[in-house]
Design a protein around this motif. Structure first.
Motif, PDB file in Angstrom:
ATOM      1  N   UNK A 247      40.244  66.581  10.610  1.00 37.65           N
ATOM      2  CA  UNK A 247      39.209  65.821  11.320  1.00 37.65           C
ATOM      3  C   UNK A 247      39.855  64.797  12.253  1.00 37.65           C
ATOM      4  N   UNK A 248      39.175  64.455  13.353  1.00 39.60           N
ATOM      5  CA  UNK A 248      39.723  63.463  14.286  1.00 39.60           C
ATOM      6  C   UNK A 248      39.854  62.097  13.602  1.00 39.60           C
ATOM      7  N   UNK A 249      40.944  61.377  13.965  1.00 42.59           N
ATOM      8  CA  UNK A 249      41.019  60.003  13.471  1.00 42.59           C
ATOM      9  C   UNK A 249      41.368  59.041  14.612  1.00 42.59           C
ATOM     10  N   UNK A 250      41.657  59.608  15.789  1.00 39.91           N
ATOM     11  CA  UNK A 250      42.010  58.743  16.926  1.00 39.91           C
ATOM     12  C   UNK A 250      40.988  58.908  18.043  1.00 39.91           C
ATOM     13  N   UNK A 251      40.954  57.923  18.901  1.00 37.39           N
ATOM     14  CA  UNK A 251      40.070  57.988  20.072  1.00 37.39           C
ATOM     15  C   UNK A 251      40.759  58.724  21.205  1.00 37.39           C
ATOM     16  N   UNK A 252      39.954  59.384  22.040  1.00 35.14           N
ATOM     17  CA  UNK A 252      40.517  60.018  23.233  1.00 35.14           C
ATOM     18  C   UNK A 252      40.884  58.937  24.241  1.00 35.14           C
ATOM     19  N   UNK A 253      42.158  58.982  24.705  1.00 37.64           N
ATOM     20  CA  UNK A 253      42.580  57.989  25.711  1.00 37.64           C
ATOM     21  C   UNK A 253      43.331  58.691  26.811  1.00 37.64           C
ATOM     22  N   UNK A 254      43.222  58.170  28.039  1.00 38.19           N
ATOM     23  CA  UNK A 254      44.019  58.696  29.143  1.00 38.19           C
ATOM     24  C   UNK A 254      45.117  57.681  29.428  1.00 38.19           C
ATOM     25  N   UNK A 255      46.338  58.208  29.577  1.00 36.45           N
ATOM     26  CA  UNK A 255      47.507  57.343  29.622  1.00 36.45           C
ATOM     27  C   UNK A 255      48.346  57.685  30.846  1.00 36.45           C
ATOM     28  N   UNK A 256      48.892  56.682  31.497  1.00 43.06           N
ATOM     29  CA  UNK A 256      49.781  56.960  32.631  1.00 43.06           C
ATOM     30  C   UNK A 256      51.144  57.398  32.096  1.00 43.06           C
ATOM     31  N   UNK A 257      51.621  58.541  32.594  1.00 43.11           N
ATOM     32  CA  UNK A 257      52.928  59.060  32.156  1.00 43.11           C
ATOM     33  C   UNK A 257      53.696  59.496  33.400  1.00 43.11           C
ATOM     34  N   UNK A 258      54.059  58.530  34.234  1.00 37.79           N
ATOM     35  CA  UNK A 258      54.646  58.893  35.532  1.00 37.79           C
ATOM     36  C   UNK A 258      55.905  59.759  35.399  1.00 37.79           C
ATOM     37  N   UNK A 259      55.890  60.855  36.107  1.00 36.54           N
ATOM     38  CA  UNK A 259      57.068  61.726  36.191  1.00 36.54           C
ATOM     39  C   UNK A 259      57.356  62.515  34.919  1.00 36.54           C
ATOM     40  N   UNK A 260      56.500  62.419  33.911  1.00 36.00           N
ATOM     41  CA  UNK A 260      56.789  63.106  32.641  1.00 36.00           C
ATOM     42  C   UNK A 260      56.129  64.481  32.630  1.00 36.00           C
ATOM     43  N   UNK A 261      56.969  65.494  32.836  1.00 40.42           N
ATOM     44  CA  UNK A 261      56.425  66.839  33.039  1.00 40.42           C
ATOM     45  C   UNK A 261      56.789  67.819  31.944  1.00 40.42           C
ATOM     46  N   UNK A 262      57.740  67.469  31.088  1.00 40.39           N
ATOM     47  CA  UNK A 262      58.130  68.431  30.054  1.00 40.39           C
ATOM     48  C   UNK A 262      57.700  67.914  28.684  1.00 40.39           C
ATOM     49  N   UNK A 263      57.606  68.846  27.744  1.00 38.89           N
ATOM     50  CA  UNK A 263      57.233  68.480  26.379  1.00 38.89           C
ATOM     51  C   UNK A 263      58.281  67.507  25.816  1.00 38.89           C
ATOM     52  N   UNK A 264      59.547  67.790  26.122  1.00 38.03           N
ATOM     53  CA  UNK A 264      60.629  66.951  25.607  1.00 38.03           C
ATOM     54  C   UNK A 264      60.483  65.501  26.083  1.00 38.03           C
ATOM     55  N   UNK A 265      60.265  65.355  27.390  1.00 41.13           N
ATOM     56  CA  UNK A 265      60.134  64.014  27.952  1.00 41.13           C
ATOM     57  C   UNK A 265      58.894  63.316  27.387  1.00 41.13           C
ATOM     58  N   UNK A 266      57.852  64.106  27.182  1.00 38.21           N
ATOM     59  CA  UNK A 266      56.608  63.559  26.653  1.00 38.21           C
ATOM     60  C   UNK A 266      56.828  63.024  25.227  1.00 38.21           C
ATOM     61  N   UNK A 267      57.527  63.821  24.414  1.00 36.66           N
ATOM     62  CA  UNK A 267      57.805  63.416  23.036  1.00 36.66           C
ATOM     63  C   UNK A 267      58.624  62.129  23.008  1.00 36.66           C
ATOM     64  N   UNK A 268      59.653  62.079  23.883  1.00 39.86           N
ATOM     65  CA  UNK A 268      60.499  60.887  23.938  1.00 39.86           C
ATOM     66  C   UNK A 268      59.697  59.659  24.326  1.00 39.86           C
ATOM     67  N   UNK A 269      58.889  59.800  25.363  1.00 34.56           N
ATOM     68  CA  UNK A 269      58.264  58.598  25.899  1.00 34.56           C
ATOM     69  C   UNK A 269      57.098  58.122  25.035  1.00 34.56           C
ATOM     70  N   UNK A 270      56.385  59.044  24.380  1.00 33.43           N
ATOM     71  CA  UNK A 270      55.237  58.609  23.558  1.00 33.43           C
ATOM     72  C   UNK A 270      55.583  58.539  22.076  1.00 33.43           C
ATOM     73  N   UNK A 271      56.847  58.917  21.762  1.00 34.32           N
ATOM     74  CA  UNK A 271      57.284  58.932  20.372  1.00 34.32           C
ATOM     75  C   UNK A 271      56.366  59.798  19.493  1.00 34.32           C
ATOM     76  N   UNK A 272      56.104  61.026  19.979  1.00 33.65           N
ATOM     77  CA  UNK A 272      55.335  61.977  19.175  1.00 33.65           C
ATOM     78  C   UNK A 272      56.188  63.211  18.950  1.00 33.65           C
ATOM     79  N   UNK A 273      55.796  64.031  17.978  1.00 33.24           N
ATOM     80  CA  UNK A 273      56.527  65.269  17.728  1.00 33.24           C
ATOM     81  C   UNK A 273      55.922  66.393  18.562  1.00 33.24           C
ATOM     82  N   UNK A 274      56.769  67.357  18.911  1.00 35.53           N
ATOM     83  CA  UNK A 274      56.320  68.452  19.781  1.00 35.53           C
ATOM     84  C   UNK A 274      55.116  69.183  19.201  1.00 35.53           C
ATOM     85  N   UNK A 275      55.041  69.251  17.861  1.00 40.41           N
ATOM     86  CA  UNK A 275      53.923  69.994  17.274  1.00 40.41           C
ATOM     87  C   UNK A 275      52.602  69.234  17.391  1.00 40.41           C
TER      88      UNK A 275
END
Ligand code: ATP
Ligand code: MG
Length: 562
Positions: A247-275
């Motif tokens: 079940x959802x536990x977080x709110x939907x948010x839109x976030x600025x992620x300038x220049x972040x185009x790959x899953x790897x970069x996304x994981x690094x910058x938001x500190x989330x896991x690829x899965x």
């Protein structure tokens, strides 16, 4: 054979363009020589091995009731136009024209030619079933010839084609080839697996591949010993059962992620896991662009994806312009929230909640995305590569992944060619019936490389006995200075030959170390050393290529052992 008369030339240096061990060893041992990209000469030593492979293949094909014939390598374009493959086969097909400007190709495979033969030769169901085979040279203009004879442009294939009145007959012919192939690879002493496969270019329904297991294999195969499932990774699937979407536990948010185009970069910058990230790829569909969505840690499987109705085959990434038009942003920022083209979600995406995906706006991503709230709960499809640890499709086992070299491939073609080329026979009711076809290939030249990949050590090749160019090598020590040794060596040489062994007598005036090194490089299974000292004791020094130590054996014992 006497070494001095065999023109063997082994190399110490490894040619620079050889990437894998079998290619290096085949060049070093003098089995093959390169003529041009993907073209090799089989030198006398290599040819001995190749002929042994052919002999086993031929014997087992004959035993299975197949009939050997030999078709031309060069084939007229008309036949390929009739089957529809002249346009479809693409740049793999080497095309040429003759002095009258008629088009031909150098055969990469022989379905068209054999179907032409069958429609002319076969009139009645009484002539069926029939299975024709040949051992013959093929040419495929491979985009990247490499690994020596394993992916060459010119190579030798054993190709067989069965003709039956109906599907039931075809299934029997197919099963007979399955048995014959199993016998062939067992006799050759290779570790192999039979896996389900994609029928690809050739078309048709059921198909299985025979893979020699080796770390350098180009194919990945997924298998499970628990429930006997085995498939090429191209078609392997896993069970989608039992996936729960939290079940959802977080709110939907839109976030600025300038220049972040790959899953790897996304994981690094938001500190989330690829899965916890979703990747969304826009590809061509049959009716405008469509999106494919996978968990960030999963890999797209193109073979499976291009079979999904609505997805264009072959799978083609959408152009940058059509991505912008469909999503309002470039690749790297695409996501399913509010996306207006069809989206195909992989089964495993349903494990995700509160995930991250593209924001459909340049430099933006969504976080806290949930199915059933932000994205409609999707019907999912199977479009990812399976991973070790995934459940088998039946759900009873767990998948492991191994690497393999495809050495054989069997297909149920059905009526694909016989229909297109009107290959019919009279059935028992006196009516014309389109025949059911199967086709069965073995990469004869590739087997030699694959056998070396599986059987070698630092010193060189270790031939499985059935493939060895020679069974025994005789190494006389100081033969050119000792009459006793010379005489004993010559007598033993004649005796073993008479008994039917393939014997190599190393009669060179060379140091023992040089002879030993060459015998190991070439990979001859049994070695007998003849020296004055051992002769005085009535003994020979024996060593198997797999042993680390030699043993002194009485002459009779040594012969008995052989
Ligand atoms: P691959 O997937 O390795 O390109 P394929 O599936 O296109 O092979 P088939 O059409 O099934 O090949 O041909 C039958 C057999 O011929 C294969 O199983 C393989 O052993 C052998 N073979 C195919 N292509 C080559 C090649 N370029 N060099 C050597 N052997 C080959
Ligand atoms: Mg194949």
């Amino acid at each position: 054979m006497r070494f001095s008369e065999f023109g063997l030339s082994t190399l110490k240096e490894v040619p620079a363009d050889a990437e894998i061990v079998s290619h290096k060893l085949m060049l070093r041992a003098g089995l093959i020589r390169r003529l041009a990209s993907g073209l090799f000469t089989w030198m006398p030593l290599g040819l001995r091995v190749l002929r042994k492979v052919e002999a086993v293949v031929r014997e087992e094909m004959n035993r299975a009731g197949a009939l050997e014939l030999l078709m031309p390598a060069v084939q007229p374009a008309e036949l390929w136009q009739e089957s529809g493959r002249w346009d479809k086969y693409g740049p793999l097909l080497l095309r040429m024209s003759d002095r009258h400007n008629r088009d031909y190709c150098f055969g990469p495979t022989h379905e068209e030619v054999i179907t032409d033969i069958a429609r002319k030769e076969l009139r009645s169901y009484k002539q069926l079933p029939i299975n024709y085979y040949q051992i013959q040279t093929k040419f495929r203009d491979e985009i990247r010839p490499r690994f020596g004879v394993m992916r060459s442009r010119e190579f030798i294939m054993k190709d067989a084609y069965s003709f039956d009145l109906d599907q039931a007959g075809l299934e029997e012919s197919y099963a007979r080839m399955h048995t014959a192939y199993t016998a062939i690879f067992e006799r050759l002493g290779l570790k192999f697996r039979v896996v389900d496969a994609d029928s690809g270019e050739i078309g048709g329904s059921r198909s299985q591949e025979f893979h020699v297991l080796a770390d350098s294999g180009e194919d990945a195969i997924a298998y499970s010993d628990e429930d006997n499932y085995a498939s090429n990774i191209e078609t392997a699937s896993t069970s989608p059962d039992g996936i729960n979407t939290p079940a959802p536990s977080a709110e939907l948010k839109k976030l600025a992620t300038p220049g972040i185009k790959t899953i790897e970069a996304l994981c690094d910058s938001l500190n989330v896991r690829a899965l916890n990230t979703l990747k969304t790829l826009i590809v061509d569909g049959t009716d405008g662009p469509v999106a494919l969505a996978l968990r960030g840690d999963h890999e797209l499987n193109t073979v499976k994806a291009q079979k999904i109705p609505g997805v264009a085959s072959p799978l083609t990434m959408a152009s940058p312009e059509s991505i912008v038009k469909a999503a309002g942003c470039g690749p790297g920022f695409v996501g399913p929230v509010g996306l207006e083209i069809p989206v195909f979600f992989d089964h495993a995406t349903l494990t995700m909640s509160d995930f991250v995906c593209g924001g459909n706006e340049k430099d933006m991503h969504y976080t806290g995305v949930n199915f059933g709230r932000d994205v409609e709960m999707p019907e999912t499809v199977d479009i990812r590569n399976v991973l070790a640890g995934d459940p088998t499709p039946g759900g009873e086992g767990t998948l492991s992944i191994a690497r393999g070299i495809e050495v054989g491939h069997i297909f149920q073609l059905g009526s694909k060619y016989s229909q297109a080329m009107d290959a019919t026979v009279q059935n028992p009711d006196g009516k014309n019936q389109v025949m059911a076809m199967g086709c069965y290939g073995i990469g004869v030249t590739r087997i030699v490389g694959a056998a070396i990949e599986q059987n070698h050590d630092d010193a060189g090749i270790i031939w499985p006995q059935p493939l060895a160019p020679f069974d025994v090598v005789l190494v006389p020590i100081n033969m050119h200075r000792s009459d006793v040794v010379k005489e004993a060596a010559e007598t033993l040489y004649s005796e073993l030959k008479e008994q039917g062994f393939d014997v190599l007598l190393d009669d060179r005036d060379a140091r023992p170390g040089v002879k030993f090194a060459d015998a190991e490089l070439i990979g001859i299974p049994h070695r007998l050393v003849i020296s004055e000292r051992s002769l005085a004791a009535g003994e020979l020094e024996y060593r198997h290529r797999n042993d680390s130590e030699s043993q002194n054996l009485k002459r009779e014992e040594a012969l008995k052992l052989l």
